[in-house]
Scaffold this motif. Structure first.
Motif, short mmCIF file in Angstrom:
data_model
loop_
_atom_site.label_atom_id
_atom_site.label_comp_id
_atom_site.label_asym_id
_atom_site.label_seq_id
_atom_site.Cartn_x
_atom_site.Cartn_y
_atom_site.Cartn_z
N LYS A 170 0.82 -1.21 0.00
CA LYS A 170 0.00 0.00 0.00
C LYS A 170 0.86 1.26 0.00
N GLY A 171 2.05 1.20 0.60
CA GLY A 171 2.99 2.30 0.46
C GLY A 171 3.40 2.48 -0.99
N ALA A 172 3.59 1.35 -1.69
CA ALA A 172 3.93 1.40 -3.11
C ALA A 172 2.79 1.99 -3.93
N VAL A 173 1.56 1.67 -3.57
CA VAL A 173 0.40 2.21 -4.30
C VAL A 173 0.37 3.74 -4.20
N ILE A 174 0.70 4.26 -3.03
CA ILE A 174 0.69 5.72 -2.86
C ILE A 174 1.71 6.38 -3.78
N ASN A 175 2.92 5.82 -3.86
CA ASN A 175 3.92 6.45 -4.72
C ASN A 175 3.68 6.13 -6.19
N PHE A 176 3.10 4.98 -6.49
CA PHE A 176 2.65 4.69 -7.85
C PHE A 176 1.65 5.75 -8.30
N ALA A 181 0.49 10.07 -11.85
CA ALA A 181 -0.13 11.39 -12.00
C ALA A 181 0.82 12.36 -12.70
N CYS A 182 2.09 12.31 -12.34
CA CYS A 182 3.08 13.20 -12.96
C CYS A 182 3.27 12.88 -14.45
N GLU A 183 3.27 11.60 -14.80
CA GLU A 183 3.45 11.21 -16.20
C GLU A 183 2.22 11.50 -17.05
N TRP A 184 1.04 11.23 -16.51
CA TRP A 184 -0.18 11.28 -17.32
C TRP A 184 -0.98 12.56 -17.18
N GLY A 190 -6.37 12.43 -14.35
CA GLY A 190 -6.15 12.62 -12.93
C GLY A 190 -5.96 11.28 -12.24
N VAL A 191 -4.96 11.18 -11.39
CA VAL A 191 -4.67 9.93 -10.67
C VAL A 191 -4.53 10.25 -9.19
N ASN A 192 -5.39 9.67 -8.38
CA ASN A 192 -5.37 9.93 -6.95
C ASN A 192 -5.61 8.64 -6.16
N ALA A 193 -5.33 8.70 -4.88
CA ALA A 193 -5.48 7.52 -4.02
C ALA A 193 -6.34 7.83 -2.81
#
Length: 263
Positions: A170-176, A181-184, A190-193
């Motif tokens: 889940k830590g990985a999901v947050i940084n994913f 979000a920065c790439e797309w 929009g990419v959020n968690a």
């Protein structure tokens, strides 16, 4: 002229794909999207559970369909993406929610169990986002991706909770979420968690029975566990035009647990 709040939250004409959508948090989020006007494609591993969930949504007046798929399997993910696009058309909203956990002390944690959690909770999110992004969202320069993380991805756990693979995933999901979000963002996506805390779900049943609901609720400043309404608001914000200037963010929905020093 600026749109009204009601217009900004309206999802009429939108299509959403929700993994892990046959029960619990995923089904709650599907209800929220459908109640705002979106068509829903549900997915999880078990056809029987999906059939019941789709019937529940349909009884509420929501256009809901389903595809059984295991998001830990690459071939299933590609089939899910392909079938959804064929049956529903473009996907406007993707909710990555399918997940797994495993309880074991770190020193004795089975490697196979570690891989199972990582494959579903991280690799599966990436592969489905890639498929839907490449074939639907990027070409149209539009889309919303909502990744379900957890407050377990923000810190460690009380000593009685030994879920190192889950916390790590889940830590990985947050940084994913941040990285995607920065790439797309350039593609209008929009990419959020969302980081839920303790909710009254089937996944949490064993923990609630072990620790007791009152003890778990006592960790939260609001002194309560999450219920079947508490993810609806943030889901609609992230999915709709109301949240069009929000990306790369996470929000804890946990009754204040993550605000307490030391968790």
């Amino acid at each position: 002229m600026a749109r009204t709040a009601q217009q900004l939250f309206d999802l009429s004409g939108k299509t959403a794909l929700v993994t892990g959508g046959s029960r619990g948090l995923g089904l709650q989020m599907a209800h929220a999207l459908g109640e705002a006007g979106a068509r829903i494609m549900l997915s999880s591993r078990k056809a029987e559970d999906l059939e019941q969930a789709a019937a529940e949504l349909q009884a509420a007046g929501i256009d809901a369909r389903w595809v059984a798929a295991d998001c830990a399997r690459e071939e299933d993910i590609h089939r899910l993406a392909s079938e959804t696009l064929q049956r529903m058309g473009d996907v406007d909203i993707l909710i990555n929610n399918a997940g797994a956990s495993w309880g074991a002390p770190a020193e004795d944690h089975p490697v196979a169990a570690w891989d199972k959690v990582m494959n579903l909770n991280v690799r599966g999110y990436f592969l489905l986002s890639q498929a839907i992004g490449k074939h639907s969202m990027i070409p149209r320069k539009s889309g919303r991706i909502i990744n379900v993380a957890s407050i377990a991805g923000l810190a460690g756990n009380p000593i009685e909770m030994k879920t190192i693979a889950y916390n790590t995933s889940k830590g990985a999901v947050i940084n994913f979420t941040r990285a995607l979000a920065c790439e797309w963002g350039v593609h209008g996506i929009g990419v959020n968690a969302i980081c839920p805390g303790f909710f009254k779900t089937k996944m949490a049943t064993v923990l609630i029975e072990t620790l007791g609901e009152e003890k778990m609720a006592a960790h939260a400043p609001l002194r309560r566990l999450g219920d079947d309404e508490d993810l609806k608001g943030i889901t609609l914000l992230y999915a709709s035009e109301a949240g069009k200037h929000i990306t790369g963010q996470w929000l804890a929905v946990d009754g204040g647990v993550s605000a307490v020093i030391g968790g």
